[in-house]
Design a protein around this motif. Structure first.
Motif, short mmCIF file in Angstrom:
data_model
loop_
_atom_site.label_atom_id
_atom_site.label_comp_id
_atom_site.label_asym_id
_atom_site.label_seq_id
_atom_site.Cartn_x
_atom_site.Cartn_y
_atom_site.Cartn_z
N ASN A 110 -32.51 25.00 -4.56
CA ASN A 110 -31.50 25.47 -3.59
C ASN A 110 -32.17 26.06 -2.36
O ASN A 110 -31.68 25.88 -1.23
N THR A 111 -33.28 26.77 -2.55
CA THR A 111 -34.00 27.35 -1.42
C THR A 111 -34.53 26.25 -0.50
O THR A 111 -34.45 26.35 0.73
N ILE A 112 -35.06 25.18 -1.08
CA ILE A 112 -35.58 24.06 -0.30
C ILE A 112 -34.47 23.43 0.53
O ILE A 112 -34.62 23.15 1.72
N ILE A 113 -33.33 23.19 -0.11
CA ILE A 113 -32.21 22.55 0.57
C ILE A 113 -31.73 23.40 1.75
O ILE A 113 -31.54 22.91 2.87
N LYS A 114 -31.55 24.69 1.52
CA LYS A 114 -31.07 25.58 2.59
C LYS A 114 -32.08 25.69 3.73
O LYS A 114 -31.71 25.84 4.89
N ALA A 115 -33.38 25.60 3.39
CA ALA A 115 -34.43 25.79 4.40
C ALA A 115 -34.49 24.65 5.40
O ALA A 115 -34.86 24.86 6.56
N ILE A 116 -34.11 23.44 4.99
CA ILE A 116 -34.33 22.29 5.88
C ILE A 116 -33.11 21.38 6.03
O ILE A 116 -33.18 20.35 6.69
N GLU A 117 -31.97 21.78 5.46
CA GLU A 117 -30.80 20.91 5.53
C GLU A 117 -30.27 20.76 6.96
O GLU A 117 -29.54 19.82 7.26
#
Length: 337
Positions: A110-117
């Motif tokens: 989830n952190t990855i998705i929010k960081a670069i979405e």
């Protein structure tokens, strides 16, 4: 025991350890069962012999050690170590499946998705796209560690995208910019005391009736410069008996900010506004009990509490934060190559 079976065990040990390079395998799954099964496998492999992994993966641990020696350069590392992971998007797979197979938990994903979405569309990732990830392995206590995502490099459809964590916890590109749909700067508002909070059942101080207070009141002297908290376009400037002189600033990404009880309006309808631009002078017009600025945020035609909303918006880096960001980001970028 066959040679094939021995090789299979060794590969399983490598994937279940805290490896630096990992690659997902093809499977079809029900998400809940898949997570449950993988958690069981992870627990079963914790007691495996670490020496075997070192013998099989010597080069990986050499790279791991090299990263560890440079971790002191980061102000938030505290002598902890980096972990690098590479996620490959394979045929008949997707990002979530590939990320989970690589050993990442739901929180990390989830952190990855929010960081670069805000830069890529996760539904349109090309086959063979790669995610290079750098985590900081932070030791919480003698028995528990926490992985903190520091940087992402994505190669997709011939383009490269970066997201690097700043000391404020938000992610920005290599130029220190985040063009997320929700960019606001609340630094101007933080200078003033809140005299009345967001409250859907407030007892009005003048009418003494229960009424909704859809924003916050900021106590400030009359004539204080009011700065815009976001980019956008002025869609309304007007006067009413209750709001006094007020401004409505609309952002193209479905959120609106309102500024009320103004003494003087410095902008016109249709004017394009930049973040932190001077738009008005605060006042005491309309139905008030004293000088203040009433400030509201609306998203998709619903008023939200500005205090709680701050966590949902990405604030631009200050000049001081940018200097620190460029220093630390260079180290992270070198590991993402």
């Amino acid at each position: 025991m066959s040679i094939f079976f021995i090789k299979t065990i060794i590969i399983s040990l490598i994937l279940s350890s805290c490896s630096i390079l990992t690659e997902g395998k093809k499977i079809s799954f029900n998400q809940f069962d898949f997570i449950k099964t993988n958690n069981q496998l992870s627990n079963n492999t914790k007691e495996n012999n670490k020496e075997k992994n070192k013998n099989v993966n010597t080069q990986i641990f050499k790279n791991y050690k090299k990263i560890q020696n440079e971790s002191d350069f980061l102000p938030y590392s505290s002598k902890n170590i980096f972990i690098k992971k590479i996620i490959y998007i394979k045929k008949n797979s997707n990002f979530f499946k590939s990320a989970y197979e690589s050993g990442l938990n739901l929180s990390d994903i989830n952190t990855i998705i929010k960081a670069i979405e805000w830069q890529i569309n996760f539904r349109k990732l090309n086959i063979n796209s790669t995610f290079n990830l750098i985590f900081l392995k932070k030791q919480i206590n003698s028995k528990k560690n926490k992985n903190i995502l520091l940087g992402i490099k994505v190669n997709n459809l011939g383009k490269t995208y970066y997201a690097i964590r700043a000391t404020n916890g938000n992610f920005y590109n290599i130029n220190g910019i985040n063009k997320s749909k929700m960019i606001m700067d609340f630094s101007f508002l933080k200078k003033y005391r809140i005299s009345s909070h967001f409250n859907l059942h407030r007892l009005h101080p003048i009418t003494h009736h229960i009424s909704r207070h859809l924003g916050v009141d900021l106590a400030m002297p009359e004539g204080t410069l009011v700065l815009s908290t976001s980019n956008g376009e002025i869609t309304k400037t007007a006067f009413s008996k209750t709001s006094g002189f007020y401004i409505v600033l609309n952002n193209k990404n479905q959120y609106t900010t309102k500024y009320m009880h103004l003494k003087k309006i410095l902008v016109t309808v249709g004017q394009k506004i930049k973040i932190n631009q001077k738009i008005a002078l605060s006042g005491n017009t309309g139905r008030t009990t004293g000088p203040h600025l009433h400030y509201e945020i609306w998203i998709n035609k619903h008023a939200i509490n500005p205090i709680y909303a701050q966590a949902s918006f990405i604030e631009p880096l200050t000049q001081k934060e940018l200097i620190s960001y460029f220093k630390t980001s260079q180290i992270i970028l070198s590991k993402l190559k």
